[in-house]
Design an enzyme around this catalytic site. Sequence first.
Site, short mmCIF file in Angstrom:
data_model
loop_
_atom_site.label_atom_id
_atom_site.label_comp_id
_atom_site.label_asym_id
_atom_site.label_seq_id
_atom_site.Cartn_x
_atom_site.Cartn_y
_atom_site.Cartn_z
N SER A 1 2.69 -2.90 1.11
CA SER A 1 3.83 -2.05 1.44
C SER A 1 3.48 -0.73 2.13
O SER A 1 4.34 -0.13 2.73
CB SER A 1 4.61 -1.76 0.17
OG SER A 1 3.78 -1.14 -0.79
N LYS B 1 15.08 -5.86 -2.25
CA LYS B 1 14.71 -5.35 -0.92
C LYS B 1 15.54 -6.08 0.14
O LYS B 1 16.69 -5.74 0.33
CB LYS B 1 13.20 -5.46 -0.73
CG LYS B 1 12.43 -4.64 -1.79
CD LYS B 1 10.96 -4.59 -1.53
CE LYS B 1 10.17 -4.09 -2.74
NZ LYS B 1 10.46 -2.74 -3.16
N HIS C 1 7.83 -7.78 -0.15
CA HIS C 1 8.12 -7.27 1.20
C HIS C 1 8.11 -8.36 2.28
O HIS C 1 8.37 -8.06 3.44
CB HIS C 1 7.14 -6.16 1.58
CG HIS C 1 7.40 -4.88 0.84
ND1 HIS C 1 8.32 -3.95 1.26
CD2 HIS C 1 6.89 -4.41 -0.33
CE1 HIS C 1 8.34 -2.94 0.40
NE2 HIS C 1 7.48 -3.19 -0.57
N1 PMP Z 1 6.17 -5.90 -6.14
C1 PMP Z 1 5.97 -5.25 -4.99
C2 PMP Z 1 4.87 -5.71 -4.09
C3 PMP Z 1 6.81 -4.17 -4.62
O1 PMP Z 1 6.63 -3.53 -3.48
C4 PMP Z 1 7.85 -3.80 -5.51
C5 PMP Z 1 8.83 -2.68 -5.16
N2 PMP Z 1 8.31 -1.47 -4.88
C6 PMP Z 1 7.99 -4.48 -6.70
C7 PMP Z 1 7.16 -5.54 -6.99
C8 PMP Z 1 9.05 -4.11 -7.68
O2 PMP Z 1 10.25 -4.67 -7.31
P1 PMP Z 1 11.63 -4.12 -7.91
O3 PMP Z 1 11.96 -2.90 -7.14
O4 PMP Z 1 12.57 -5.25 -7.73
O5 PMP Z 1 11.39 -3.82 -9.36
#
Ligand code: PMP
Length: 396
Positions: A186, A244, A214
């Site tokens: 990310s 997302k 992502h």
């Molecule tokens: N895994 C990854 C790779 C993420 O980027 C994120 C979100 N930042 C999450 C899990 C967590 O997802 P959520 O916002 O649905 O809790």
Amino acid sequence: MSSKVLSQFLQENLQELKEKGLYNVIDPLESANGPVIKIDGRELINLSSNNYLGLATDPRLKEAAINAIETYGVGAGAVRTINGTLQLHVELEETLAAFKKTEAAIAYQSGFNCNMAAISAVMDKNDAILSDELNHASIIDGCRLSKAKIIRFNHSDMDDLRQKAKEAKESGLYNKIMVITDGVFSMDGDIAKLPEIVEIAEEYDLITYVDDAHGSGVLGGGAGTVKHFGLSDKVDFQIGTLSKAIGVVGGYVAGKRELIDWLKVRSRPFLFSTALTPGDVAAAKKAIEILMDSTELQQKLWDNANYLKQGLKELGFNIGDSETPITPCIIGGEVETQAFSKRLNEEGVYAKAIVFPTVPRGTGRVRNMPTAAHTKEMLDRVLEIYAKVGKEMGII
Ligand code: PMP
């Protein structure tokens, strides 16, 4: 009487964070989280959301959520195994499995929660986990919770992974060994080297776990990074978030039926935390149906991302080596990066600074998240503002 020890701990640590410029000020939005947002009465072009496809405000999702609320109410009422499973939850999971081309899927209350749930339901203290050093915080916490031995490998370094997999296997110390990676990272927008990871996994009998938070909705015609590489039947755990590209909230695992059956009886957030709300479930299901039906939104997302990347590059900014719509603009030092983001904000662009310790020192960046909902006019305005601020601060 409140605790003096706690109070002293909080005051000292908050003060330290503020002095180091690491205290995160949270801006409440006075509008929906769309391509333009309102903060403190000012309208700003928003380049900080993960709402890749603009679905968070899509009328079709709103309608689905409203209808579900009318029928089922606002809350699921219980954990899934007691009586919190609505027919809607089952339908969402069937839709997710079809979307990911797997036998089955299980939904959780968030992506974070899903990683906490899934890793520790399968791995324990007699196991080992090979984890990319840049994996998301929820993966790191999920690994810790499992009590398995955590072996970090250098970011996307396949020689290092192979070496560590070989050592772990040959040590004979572990019952099971898992390799875990983000599908798309990310902060830099690079894609995991899944074909090599799968090959190494086959060689050393590793369980494969890909968190595609992502990549889903963005790559592989929408189905994500695993599909992008044609590896749908070679990855054991496909993790996704519904927050997302899908635009709502929630997380899921897609995989073989036996894996999903196990998670339904052994993963603690499924067993001990109330189910996703009817409105969320109906909206998420609608979003996935839209993605399976057409690639129009993904096309728009990629057009916008390519346009913004090209424009920033032509202006002379360092945008790193992203392979996805995530567009970092690498500025360097923490103070300079924060100042750049602040000036963008004053000119009308909301793009957050990301600095140490989230990224290595000296690689502070403003991370831009173009979406399908931005118009070309908005992106042109963004480029004008970047040019102005970049020149003013001597960055370009
Ligand atoms: N895994 C990854 C790779 C993420 O980027 C994120 C979100 N930042 C999450 C899990 C967590 O997802 P959520 O916002 O649905 O809790």
